[in-house]
Design a protein around this motif. Structure first.
Motif, PDB file in Angstrom:
ATOM      1  N   ILE A  32       0.878  -1.185   0.000  1.00 31.14           N
ATOM      2  CA  ILE A  32       0.000   0.000   0.000  1.00 31.14           C
ATOM      3  C   ILE A  32       0.914   1.233   0.000  1.00 31.14           C
ATOM      4  CG2 ILE A  32      -1.934   1.162   1.133  1.00 31.14           C
ATOM      5  CD1 ILE A  32      -2.492  -1.464   2.647  1.00 31.14           C
ATOM      6  N   LEU A  33       1.122   1.797  -1.174  1.00 33.20           N
ATOM      7  CA  LEU A  33       2.109   2.867  -1.308  1.00 33.20           C
ATOM      8  C   LEU A  33       1.677   4.142  -0.586  1.00 33.20           C
ATOM      9  CD1 LEU A  33       3.100   2.290  -5.057  1.00 33.20           C
ATOM     10  CD2 LEU A  33       4.228   1.422  -2.995  1.00 33.20           C
ATOM     11  N   ASN A  34       0.366   4.386  -0.516  1.00 30.41           N
ATOM     12  CA  ASN A  34      -0.128   5.606   0.139  1.00 30.41           C
ATOM     13  C   ASN A  34      -0.689   5.300   1.528  1.00 30.41           C
ATOM     14  OD1 ASN A  34      -2.335   4.173  -0.846  1.00 30.41           O
ATOM     15  ND2 ASN A  34      -3.592   5.999  -1.152  1.00 30.41           N
ATOM     16  N   PHE A  35      -0.061   4.328   2.225  1.00 34.16           N
ATOM     17  CA  PHE A  35      -0.609   3.875   3.516  1.00 34.16           C
ATOM     18  C   PHE A  35      -0.754   5.020   4.517  1.00 34.16           C
ATOM     19  CE2 PHE A  35       3.982   3.288   4.058  1.00 34.16           C
ATOM     20  CZ  PHE A  35       4.214   3.753   5.350  1.00 34.16           C
ATOM     21  N   ARG A  36       0.179   5.995   4.484  1.00 33.65           N
ATOM     22  CA  ARG A  36       0.088   7.123   5.442  1.00 33.65           C
ATOM     23  C   ARG A  36      -1.142   7.972   5.159  1.00 33.65           C
ATOM     24  NH1 ARG A  36       5.505   7.038   4.251  1.00 33.65           N
ATOM     25  NH2 ARG A  36       6.868   6.400   5.960  1.00 33.65           N
ATOM     26  N   ASP A  37      -1.420   8.235   3.871  1.00 28.31           N
ATOM     27  CA  ASP A  37      -2.601   9.032   3.503  1.00 28.31           C
ATOM     28  C   ASP A  37      -3.878   8.345   3.975  1.00 28.31           C
ATOM     29  OD1 ASP A  37      -0.895  10.744   2.231  1.00 28.31           O
ATOM     30  OD2 ASP A  37      -1.233   9.916   0.230  1.00 28.31           O
ATOM     31  N   ILE A  38      -3.899   7.019   3.903  1.00 26.94           N
ATOM     32  CA  ILE A  38      -5.092   6.262   4.292  1.00 26.94           C
ATOM     33  C   ILE A  38      -5.274   6.305   5.812  1.00 26.94           C
ATOM     34  CG2 ILE A  38      -6.034   3.895   4.400  1.00 26.94           C
ATOM     35  CD1 ILE A  38      -4.830   3.485   1.580  1.00 26.94           C
ATOM     36  N   GLY A  39      -4.145   6.308   6.545  1.00 24.47           N
ATOM     37  CA  GLY A  39      -4.223   6.360   8.004  1.00 24.47           C
ATOM     38  C   GLY A  39      -3.481   5.237   8.699  1.00 24.47           C
ATOM     39  N   PHE A  40      -2.833   4.347   7.922  1.00 19.85           N
ATOM     40  CA  PHE A  40      -2.036   3.275   8.519  1.00 19.85           C
ATOM     41  C   PHE A  40      -0.662   3.799   8.933  1.00 19.85           C
ATOM     42  CE2 PHE A  40      -4.795   0.526   5.796  1.00 19.85           C
ATOM     43  CZ  PHE A  40      -5.222  -0.365   6.774  1.00 19.85           C
ATOM     44  N   VAL A  41      -0.003   3.046   9.817  1.00 19.39           N
ATOM     45  CA  VAL A  41       1.416   3.285  10.085  1.00 19.39           C
ATOM     46  C   VAL A  41       2.175   2.035   9.634  1.00 19.39           C
ATOM     47  CG1 VAL A  41       1.106   4.940  11.963  1.00 19.39           C
ATOM     48  CG2 VAL A  41       1.199   2.513  12.496  1.00 19.39           C
ATOM     49  N   SER A  42       3.421   2.220   9.227  1.00 23.42           N
ATOM     50  CA  SER A  42       4.237   1.110   8.759  1.00 23.42           C
ATOM     51  C   SER A  42       4.570   0.191   9.926  1.00 23.42           C
ATOM     52  CB  SER A  42       5.520   1.653   8.135  1.00 23.42           C
ATOM     53  OG  SER A  42       6.269   0.588   7.632  1.00 23.42           O
ATOM     54  N   TYR A  43       4.574  -1.108   9.666  1.00 24.08           N
ATOM     55  CA  TYR A  43       4.844  -2.075  10.723  1.00 24.08           C
ATOM     56  C   TYR A  43       5.975  -2.999  10.262  1.00 24.08           C
ATOM     57  CZ  TYR A  43       3.720  -5.934  13.989  1.00 24.08           C
ATOM     58  OH  TYR A  43       3.762  -6.931  14.923  1.00 24.08           O
ATOM     59  N   LEU A  44       5.693  -3.851   9.272  1.00 23.81           N
ATOM     60  CA  LEU A  44       6.680  -4.707   8.605  1.00 23.81           C
ATOM     61  C   LEU A  44       6.330  -4.673   7.125  1.00 23.81           C
ATOM     62  CD1 LEU A  44       6.326  -7.837  10.937  1.00 23.81           C
ATOM     63  CD2 LEU A  44       8.393  -6.432  10.758  1.00 23.81           C
ATOM     64  N   PRO A  45       7.234  -5.060   6.222  1.00 23.77           N
ATOM     65  CA  PRO A  45       6.849  -5.101   4.812  1.00 23.77           C
ATOM     66  C   PRO A  45       5.584  -5.948   4.612  1.00 23.77           C
ATOM     67  CG  PRO A  45       9.211  -5.396   5.035  1.00 23.77           C
ATOM     68  CD  PRO A  45       8.644  -5.425   6.426  1.00 23.77           C
ATOM     69  N   PHE A  46       4.570  -5.334   3.993  1.00 21.67           N
ATOM     70  CA  PHE A  46       3.283  -5.949   3.687  1.00 21.67           C
ATOM     71  C   PHE A  46       2.380  -6.134   4.910  1.00 21.67           C
ATOM     72  CE2 PHE A  46       6.426  -7.288   0.551  1.00 21.67           C
ATOM     73  CZ  PHE A  46       5.903  -6.631  -0.570  1.00 21.67           C
ATOM     74  N   PHE A  47       2.788  -5.578   6.055  1.00 24.11           N
ATOM     75  CA  PHE A  47       1.934  -5.490   7.247  1.00 24.11           C
ATOM     76  C   PHE A  47       1.793  -4.014   7.614  1.00 24.11           C
ATOM     77  CE2 PHE A  47       3.827  -9.715   7.638  1.00 24.11           C
ATOM     78  CZ  PHE A  47       2.783 -10.513   8.058  1.00 24.11           C
ATOM     79  N   TYR A  48       0.568  -3.575   7.876  1.00 24.26           N
ATOM     80  CA  TYR A  48       0.295  -2.180   8.232  1.00 24.26           C
ATOM     81  C   TYR A  48      -0.552  -2.166   9.496  1.00 24.26           C
ATOM     82  CZ  TYR A  48       1.857  -1.730   3.448  1.00 24.26           C
ATOM     83  OH  TYR A  48       2.610  -1.830   2.295  1.00 24.26           O
ATOM     84  N   ARG A  49      -0.324  -1.146  10.325  1.00 25.86           N
ATOM     85  CA  ARG A  49      -1.021  -1.101  11.612  1.00 25.86           C
ATOM     86  C   ARG A  49      -1.930   0.121  11.686  1.00 25.86           C
ATOM     87  NH1 ARG A  49       2.929  -1.915  16.116  1.00 25.86           N
ATOM     88  NH2 ARG A  49       2.154  -4.021  16.452  1.00 25.86           N
ATOM     89  N   LYS A  50      -3.072  -0.077  12.339  1.00 25.07           N
ATOM     90  CA  LYS A  50      -3.936   1.058  12.651  1.00 25.07           C
ATOM     91  C   LYS A  50      -3.400   1.704  13.927  1.00 25.07           C
ATOM     92  CE  LYS A  50      -8.777   2.327  13.459  1.00 25.07           C
ATOM     93  NZ  LYS A  50     -10.163   1.871  13.305  1.00 25.07           N
ATOM     94  N   PRO A  51      -3.179   3.023  13.926  1.00 22.43           N
ATOM     95  CA  PRO A  51      -2.614   3.671  15.128  1.00 22.43           C
ATOM     96  C   PRO A  51      -3.498   3.448  16.355  1.00 22.43           C
ATOM     97  CG  PRO A  51      -2.642   5.186  13.264  1.00 22.43           C
ATOM     98  CD  PRO A  51      -3.435   3.981  12.847  1.00 22.43           C
ATOM     99  N   LEU A  52      -2.871   3.423  17.511  1.00 24.54           N
ATOM    100  CA  LEU A  52      -3.606   3.275  18.786  1.00 24.54           C
ATOM    101  C   LEU A  52      -4.400   4.544  19.093  1.00 24.54           C
ATOM    102  CD1 LEU A  52      -0.780   1.536  20.788  1.00 24.54           C
ATOM    103  CD2 LEU A  52      -3.012   0.541  20.293  1.00 24.54           C
TER     104      LEU A  52
END
Length: 260
Positions: free
Chosen positions: A240-260
């Motif tokens: 997900i190249l625009n993961f920050r715009d969507i609202g995710f934070v980077s976790y591991l390659p191909f894993f994204y986290r919803k902020p607490l």
């Protein structure tokens, strides 16, 4: 040369029949796949092809299967499942001993069953909730049956193969207890409502033919469906190249986290 009027009419008729909006799919790839079937059945135009689909239930089923690209196997991309088992799940379990997980676009069930085997090994006395959904009702039927071929079976360790499968001729039948840990349900990712409150969502090798707009909307809905701190796991070609715009934070390659 594509006749745009013919194509637009086909999309409209197909949406009315199947509740699948082809505007959410990349047109070049979708047209190429449809054109292959059209030439096989001698249809000159998209509307001619729709009329064939409308009259022939067998062809319609073949077309839906062809569109939904049901290629799958257990522990697909084993190194990512190793990260899931050694890092992602232990962190999620530290916060919540009974996880709520969604395998979206589960095809024949290899992915949710892989999860169930991992979790049974990690937490043998806990039944986590694993929801597994797909658009294709026939694939869900195969998933519920729990019978697999050599190709689908290839990434399973000897230990898990002996613990969780029975071999009958050239097929492998999954253990009844593992099967009972999955809740299978038909679901259209682009149309139906999403449940919420998930610790982990897997949507892997599903969105490859979706438009960027459709993918963006889908990942925003997945984000809303996760608990704070929940994790999204995507396929090896679907970063997900625009993961920050969507609202995710980077976790591991191909894993994204919803902020607490």
């Amino acid at each position: 040369m594509i006749d745009e009027k013919d194509w637009e009419l086909f999309k409209q008729k197909f949406k009315n029949k199947a509740s699948i909006d082809l505007n959410d799919y990349k047109p070049a790839q979708m047209q190429r796949r449809i054109n292959n079937l059209m030439s096989r059945y001698g249809a000159q135009t998209y509307v001619d092809f729709f009329n064939l689909l409308d009259k022939d239930a067998k062809l319609y089923k073949e077309f839906i299967d062809y569109m939904t690209i049901n290629v799958t196997e257990f522990f697909r991309t084993p190194e990512k499942f190793a990260e899931l088992e050694t890092k992602v799940l232990p962190e999620l379990l530290a916060k919540n001993p009974r996880l709520n997980i969604w395998s979206a676009g589960c095809s024949v069930g290899a992915e949710p069953y892989s999860l169930a085997m991992i979790l049974k090994d990690m937490t043998p006395n806990v039944k986590h909730r694993i929801l597994a959904t797909d658009l294709d009702i026939e694939m869900l039927g195969k998933a519920k049956s729990g019978v697999y071929t050599n190709t689908e079976f290839k990434n399973i360790s000897t230990n898990r193969a002996s613990k969780y499968f029975k071999q009958v001729n050239n097929t492998y039948i999954i253990d009844e207890d593992i099967r009972s840990r999955i809740e299978f349900k038909q679901h259209n990712l682009l149309l139906d409502k999403f449940e919420t409150g998930f610790d982990l969502i897997l949507c892997r090798n599903v969105v490859i033919y979706f438009t960027e707009e459709a993918k963006d909307g889908l990942y925003r809905r997945f984000l809303s469906a996760l608990k704070p701190g929940g994790v999204m796991f995507v396929g090896g070609t679907e970063a997900i190249l625009n993961f920050r715009d969507i609202g995710f934070v980077s976790y591991l390659p191909f894993f994204y986290r919803k902020p607490l």
